[in-house]
Design a protein around this motif. Structure first.
Motif, PDB file in Angstrom:
ATOM      1  N   UNK A 136      -2.213   3.341 -21.437  1.00 29.78           N
ATOM      2  CA  UNK A 136      -1.532   3.099 -20.347  1.00 29.78           C
ATOM      3  C   UNK A 136      -1.769   2.101 -19.525  1.00 29.78           C
ATOM      4  N   UNK A 137      -0.986   1.713 -18.212  1.00 30.05           N
ATOM      5  CA  UNK A 137      -1.640   0.466 -18.314  1.00 30.05           C
ATOM      6  C   UNK A 137      -1.222   0.429 -16.937  1.00 30.05           C
ATOM      7  N   UNK A 138      -2.829  -0.376 -15.577  1.00 29.18           N
ATOM      8  CA  UNK A 138      -2.448  -0.443 -14.627  1.00 29.18           C
ATOM      9  C   UNK A 138      -2.288  -2.422 -14.076  1.00 29.18           C
ATOM     10  N   UNK A 139      -1.331  -1.295 -12.929  1.00 31.32           N
ATOM     11  CA  UNK A 139      -1.083  -3.157 -12.436  1.00 31.32           C
ATOM     12  C   UNK A 139      -2.399  -2.806 -10.805  1.00 31.32           C
ATOM     13  N   UNK A 140      -3.226  -4.887 -11.424  1.00 29.30           N
ATOM     14  CA  UNK A 140      -4.023  -4.401 -10.040  1.00 29.30           C
ATOM     15  C   UNK A 140      -3.557  -4.698  -8.551  1.00 29.30           C
ATOM     16  N   UNK A 141      -4.060  -3.974  -7.204  1.00 26.13           N
ATOM     17  CA  UNK A 141      -3.879  -4.089  -6.243  1.00 26.13           C
ATOM     18  C   UNK A 141      -5.316  -4.433  -5.391  1.00 26.13           C
ATOM     19  N   UNK A 142      -4.331  -5.233  -4.427  1.00 20.48           N
ATOM     20  CA  UNK A 142      -5.429  -5.916  -3.998  1.00 20.48           C
ATOM     21  C   UNK A 142      -7.201  -5.073  -3.610  1.00 20.48           C
ATOM     22  N   UNK A 143      -8.077  -5.266  -4.279  1.00 21.48           N
ATOM     23  CA  UNK A 143      -9.066  -4.906  -4.244  1.00 21.48           C
ATOM     24  C   UNK A 143     -10.154  -4.089  -4.949  1.00 21.48           C
ATOM     25  N   UNK A 144      -9.270  -4.305  -5.999  1.00 18.51           N
ATOM     26  CA  UNK A 144      -9.174  -3.875  -7.678  1.00 18.51           C
ATOM     27  C   UNK A 144     -10.706  -4.547  -8.206  1.00 18.51           C
ATOM     28  N   UNK A 145     -11.263  -3.824  -8.363  1.00 23.33           N
ATOM     29  CA  UNK A 145     -12.463  -4.678  -9.179  1.00 23.33           C
ATOM     30  C   UNK A 145     -11.806  -3.501 -11.203  1.00 23.33           C
ATOM     31  N   UNK A 153     -12.240   1.074 -14.055  1.00 22.64           N
ATOM     32  CA  UNK A 153     -13.490   1.807 -15.622  1.00 22.64           C
ATOM     33  C   UNK A 153     -13.211   3.408 -15.039  1.00 22.64           C
ATOM     34  N   UNK A 154     -14.036   3.793 -13.248  1.00 20.53           N
ATOM     35  CA  UNK A 154     -13.879   4.331 -13.116  1.00 20.53           C
ATOM     36  C   UNK A 154     -13.083   5.806 -12.570  1.00 20.53           C
ATOM     37  N   UNK A 155     -11.502   4.507 -12.051  1.00 13.56           N
ATOM     38  CA  UNK A 155     -10.669   5.953 -12.168  1.00 13.56           C
ATOM     39  C   UNK A 155     -10.345   6.099 -13.194  1.00 13.56           C
ATOM     40  N   UNK A 156      -9.764   5.521 -14.358  1.00 17.72           N
ATOM     41  CA  UNK A 156      -9.310   6.096 -15.712  1.00 17.72           C
ATOM     42  C   UNK A 156     -10.179   7.215 -16.739  1.00 17.72           C
TER      43      UNK A 156
END
Ligand SMILES: [Zn+2]
Length: 318
Positions: free
Chosen positions: A273-282, A287-290
């Motif tokens: 699974x991949x995540x595209x970095x958005x404004x404000x991401x850390x 890690x929390x989200x996924x």
């Protein structure tokens, strides 16, 4: 091949549609092209956007590597895409149920292999044909390039296939196809020759994946005139040409895999699974989200936890 694997083989290509009629003629109108088919249907090729990307796994791997996917009739290849940057293996099929045809381009001995030749790498293989011998298309696809190439290929045809691979047929004496027309495996591309930077009649044959050459013998057993394997695992080592030594090539790895091993590889690639970095991401928020850890994300992507994230960047989560 077991039924289970057959299902996997068919799946990525379901979106291709029904098998296609054979092209009979191509009409050029300014910048546009109309292809007429034998069943009297026709297709307007103005908005042609055929990128050969057919399954999500491939799309993920490709987007993660920022590969450029294009369709150009005047350019052979470019150096935009460095497949050595691939983070995952990509699993494709050399043939599948919809495009099951395969043909050896010409039944002739190999006179030069895919390896260093003097100071230059030879990015294809040479087949010892005579001028006038018919050259056949290896797989079903669409002609992307078909004209004289001043960079050394001479009369050249490039066909893009439905799995994203492209085949190159160079030094031809006569071209039978036009750009943007469909062609099937076993149909004539043209006649062999000695045009361009060529010293003696031969066919220079290349296989490229997103512009990067792959050893054709990795895919085709030219001696037996057959495919080595319907499954083709694309990984970055295939493109590390400095480490390719013609005398030590091994082609049997893929065949030694059991259907269960291939099924497991596919299963694992689906779980990525991949995540595209958005404004404000850390990294912490991701890690929390996924439901994973910063350390895990860092090790999957080969980054440190102090890395500054760029908006639009793709990071592997699983
Ligand atoms: Zn060659």
């Amino acid at each position: 091949m077991s039924r289970l694997i057959f299902a996997f083989v068919v799946f990525p290509f379901l979106c291709v549609g029904q098998s296609l009629p054979k092209s009979a003629d191509t009409v050029f109108l300014g910048a546009d092209t109309i292809v007429l088919f034998e069943d009297k249907t026709w297709e307007y090729m103005h908005a042609l956007n055929f990128n050969g990307v057919m399954c999500d796994e491939m799309r993920n791997s490709i987007e993660g590597t920022n590969l450029v996917v294009d369709w150009q009739n005047d350019v052979t290849f470019n150096y935009d895409n460095d497949m050595r940057a691939l983070t995952d293996s990509i699993w494709i099929c050399s043939i599948d149920s919809l495009h099951s045809g395969f043909a050896i381009p010409c039944p002739a001995p190999i006179t030069s292999e895919f390896k260093m030749r003097g100071k230059k790498f030879h990015y294809g293989i040479d087949l010892d044909l005579k001028t006038g011998d018919t050259v056949l298309c290896a797989f079903d696809g669409i002609v992307r390039y078909s004209k004289y190439n001043g960079a050394g290929f001479g009369y050249l045809t490039v066909v893009r296939h439905y799995n994203g691979l492209e085949t190159y047929y160079a030094h031809l004496s006569k071209l039978f196809t036009k750009p943007n027309q469909r062609i099937n495996a076993g149909e004539a591309i043209g006649l062999g020759g000695n045009t361009g930077r060529s010293y003696g009649d031969h066919l220079h044959f290349e296989i490229r994946y997103f512009h990067n050459p792959i050893d054709p013998e990795h895919i085709i057993d030219f001696e037996k005139g057959e495919l080595r394997d319907e499954n083709l695992i694309i990984h970055k080592k295939l493109f590390d040409y400095r480490k390719i030594d013609g005398s030590k090539r091994k082609f049997a790895q893929a065949k030694n895999k059991t259907p269960e091993q291939i099924a497991e590889e596919i299963k694992q690639s689906k779980e990525r699974k991949y995540h595209t970095v958005k404004r404000g991401d850390s990294l912490y928020a991701m890690a929390l989200k996924y439901d994973t850890s910063v350390n895990k994300i860092c090790s999957l992507n080969g980054i440190s936890d102090t890395k500054i994230l760029n908006i639009g960047e793709k990071l592997r989560i699983r």
